[in-house]
Write an enzyme that holds these catalytic residues in place. Structure first.
Site, mmCIF file in Angstrom:
data_model
loop_
_atom_site.group_PDB
_atom_site.id
_atom_site.type_symbol
_atom_site.label_atom_id
_atom_site.label_comp_id
_atom_site.label_asym_id
_atom_site.label_seq_id
_atom_site.Cartn_x
_atom_site.Cartn_y
_atom_site.Cartn_z
ATOM 1 N N LEU A 169 0.866 -1.169 0.000
ATOM 2 C CA LEU A 169 0.000 0.000 0.000
ATOM 3 C C LEU A 169 0.906 1.223 0.000
ATOM 4 O O LEU A 169 1.980 1.204 0.611
ATOM 5 C CB LEU A 169 -0.900 0.034 1.245
ATOM 6 C CG LEU A 169 -1.983 -1.048 1.371
ATOM 7 C CD1 LEU A 169 -2.722 -0.881 2.696
ATOM 8 C CD2 LEU A 169 -2.961 -0.988 0.212
ATOM 9 N N ASP A 170 0.477 2.288 -0.670
ATOM 10 C CA ASP A 170 1.244 3.523 -0.640
ATOM 11 C C ASP A 170 1.385 4.015 0.795
ATOM 12 O O ASP A 170 0.550 3.711 1.658
ATOM 13 C CB ASP A 170 0.562 4.612 -1.469
ATOM 14 C CG ASP A 170 0.484 4.256 -2.941
ATOM 15 O OD1 ASP A 170 1.303 3.441 -3.403
ATOM 16 O OD2 ASP A 170 -0.405 4.797 -3.632
ATOM 17 N N LYS A 171 2.399 4.801 1.050
ATOM 18 C CA LYS A 171 2.643 5.342 2.385
ATOM 19 C C LYS A 171 1.386 5.970 2.979
ATOM 20 O O LYS A 171 1.035 5.709 4.135
ATOM 21 C CB LYS A 171 3.764 6.380 2.317
ATOM 22 C CG LYS A 171 3.986 7.138 3.624
ATOM 23 C CD LYS A 171 5.030 8.239 3.467
ATOM 24 C CE LYS A 171 5.165 9.034 4.748
ATOM 25 N NZ LYS A 171 6.169 10.132 4.615
ATOM 26 N N THR A 173 -1.778 5.615 2.069
ATOM 27 C CA THR A 173 -3.002 4.825 1.947
ATOM 28 C C THR A 173 -3.113 3.931 3.176
ATOM 29 O O THR A 173 -2.143 3.282 3.557
ATOM 30 C CB THR A 173 -2.992 3.970 0.677
ATOM 31 O OG1 THR A 173 -2.950 4.821 -0.465
ATOM 32 C CG2 THR A 173 -4.232 3.085 0.591
ATOM 33 N N ARG A 274 -5.298 5.559 -7.983
ATOM 34 C CA ARG A 274 -5.092 6.999 -8.084
ATOM 35 C C ARG A 274 -4.984 7.430 -9.548
ATOM 36 O O ARG A 274 -5.559 8.455 -9.953
ATOM 37 C CB ARG A 274 -3.842 7.387 -7.302
ATOM 38 C CG ARG A 274 -3.940 7.044 -5.818
ATOM 39 C CD ARG A 274 -2.583 7.086 -5.118
ATOM 40 N NE ARG A 274 -2.041 8.438 -5.076
ATOM 41 C CZ ARG A 274 -0.811 8.707 -4.628
ATOM 42 N NH1 ARG A 274 -0.020 7.712 -4.202
ATOM 43 N NH2 ARG A 274 -0.379 9.953 -4.598
#
Length: 347
Positions: A169-171, A173, A274
Site C-alpha cells: 500500500l502507498d505510504k 493509503t 489513483r
C-alpha cells in the site's frame, strides 16, 4: 577463495533480512568494510540464474547491485569465480560473495512498533496499516517501515524475502494487507494474487460529481509518466513502457462536487487506483500528485483498503476481513457532505 578474499572475515553464513526492489539506489559506501558470505542454493533454486538465486538468498541487497558484484568477479560457485549473471546454479551449490554495506542493506533491522493485527496464525498475518507508514525501506525512508516492524515482531520474518510482504500500500493509503509468515505460504500468496484469487477493495473519496454508469470498469495501461518520473500515468503501450491495469469502480454516493466510490483491484500496479480515478476525471481528494486539491481537512490521499478476502493458502478456509476507514477519512467524507455506509456492498 583467493588470497584477497581470505583476508576478509566471514561475518555470516546465512541470509540476512530482506531488501526492496531493484529501483533502490544501492551503491556501496566507499571505504566500508566488506563481508564474505557463504550460502547454499536451495532445492527450489536448481537451474535458476545466479543473480536471481543470490537475490533470494541475500535479500537485503538489490538484484542490480548483486549483478554488479558478479561482473566484478566477487561471486564464486563452489570456489570458481563467476562473471555472468546468467550462470545456472544447482541445488546444494556453495555460493560465496563479497558484500559491502549499502544504505539499503543497513536499513533492514528490527524496530519494535505497534502493529494493528487483524488476524494471525502460524502461516500468515493480516494487518491494518495506518496512513503514513511506509511498507518497505527506500531512499528517504530507511527506517520506521512496516518491514522493520515485522522483523521485530516475528523472528522468522528475517528468513523470508521482504519479511513476508506480498503486496503493498502507498505510504499515505491506509488499510488491510496480508503478510506471510513462512516461505511456502508466501509463494502461494504471490501466486494467488497473480491469479486474481485475492479480493482487494478500497474506499476512495474523489473530486467531481459522478458521471456515467454507477458501475465502471477502468482498463487503462499504467506506466511511468514520461513527463514526470515521480508519478505514474495512463500510457500508450506502443510508445511507452507500462503494464495493463484493471479496476472496477462502483459509485456509493455523489454530490455536486464530490463522489464516494468503491474500487476493486484486478491488477496491482503502482498507484493504480489513483491513476485510474484521475484519468476518469475524478482525482482523489488531497491527492496533489495526481491533480486532487486538498479538501475536507484531509492531509493525505483519500484512499483506504477496506476489504480483503481470499482462501487460506494452507488450510483452505474462506477468510474475509473488513476495517472501517480511519477517523481522518470519515471526517472528510462527512465534512464534504457525503455519508459512508459500511453495509453497502456493491461488488
Amino acid at each position: 577463495m583467493t588470497d584477497k578474499k581470505q583476508s576478509k572475515t566471514i561475518i555470516s553464513s546465512v541470509p540476512a533480512v530482506d531488501g526492496v526492489t531493484d529501483d533502490v539506489q544501492d551503491e556501496a559506501e566507499s571505504g566500508a568494510e566488506s563481508e564474505l558470505r557463504q550460502v547454499f542454493a536451495p532445492l527450489q533454486s536448481h537451474g535458476e540464474r545466479l543473480d536471481r538465486t543470490l537475490a533470494e538468498m541475500v535479500p537485503e541487497f538489490s538484484r542490480s547491485y548483486l549483478q554488479q558484484l558478479i561482473v566484478a568477479g566477487d561471486v564464486q560457485i563452489n570456489g570458481v569465480v563467476q562473471v555472468k549473471s546468467s550462470a545456472r546454479v544447482k541445488a546444494g551449490d556453495a555460493l560465496h560473495i563479497e558484500l559491502r554495506p549499502t544504505p539499503q542493506s543497513q536499513a533492514f533491522k528490527p524496530e519494535p512498533m505497534d502493529l494493528n493485527v487483524v488476524f494471525e496464525d502460524d502461516f500468515l498475518r493480516v494487518i491494518n496499516k495506518p496512513a503514513g507508514l511506509v511498507v518497505h525501506p527506500a531512499p528517504g525512508n530507511w527506517s520506521g517501515t512496516l518491514l522493520n516492524g515485522l522483523l521485530a515482531r516475528d523472528t522468522r520474518a528475517c528468513l523470508l524475502p521482504r519479511a513476508g510482504i506480498v503486496h503493498r500500500l502507498d505510504k499515505d493509503t491506509s488499510g488491510l494487507m496480508v503478510v506471510a509468515r513462512q516461505r511456502q505460504t508466501m509463494d502461494l500468496l504471490v501466486e494467488m494474487i497473480a491469479a486474481r484469487r485475492v479480493s482487494r477493495q478500497y474506499i476512495a473519496l474523489a473530486h467531481g460529481a459522478w458521471r456515467g454508469p454507477r458501475m465502471q470498469h477502468a482498463s487503462f495501461p499504467v506506466g511511468r509518466d514520461p513527463r514526470n518520473r515521480l508519478r505514474m500515468a495512463v500510457v500508450d503501450l506502443e510508445r511507452n513502457s507500462g503494464r495493463t491495469a484493471a479496476t472496477d469502480i462502483a459509485l456509493l454516493e455523489s454530490s455536486a462536487d464530490y463522489c464516494l466510490v468503491q474500487c476493486k483491484l484486478h491488477t496491482g500496479r503502482t498507484h493504480q487506483i489513483r491513476v485510474h480515478m484521475s484519468a476518469l476525471g475524478h482525482a482523489l481528494v488531497s491527492d496533489v500528485l495526481y491533480g486532487g486539491p486538498l479538501a475536507g481537512g484531509l492531509q493525505r490521499q483519500a484512499l483506504h483498503a477496506c476489504r480483503l478476502a481470499f482462501e487460506h493458502p494452507v488450510t483452505g478456509a474462506d477468510l474475509s476481513f473488513y476495517v472501517s476507514p480511519p477517523n481522518d477519512l470519515l471526517r472528510a467524507i462527512t465534512h464534504l457532505g457525503l455519508i459512508y455506509n459500511p453495509k453497502i456492498q456493491t461488488q
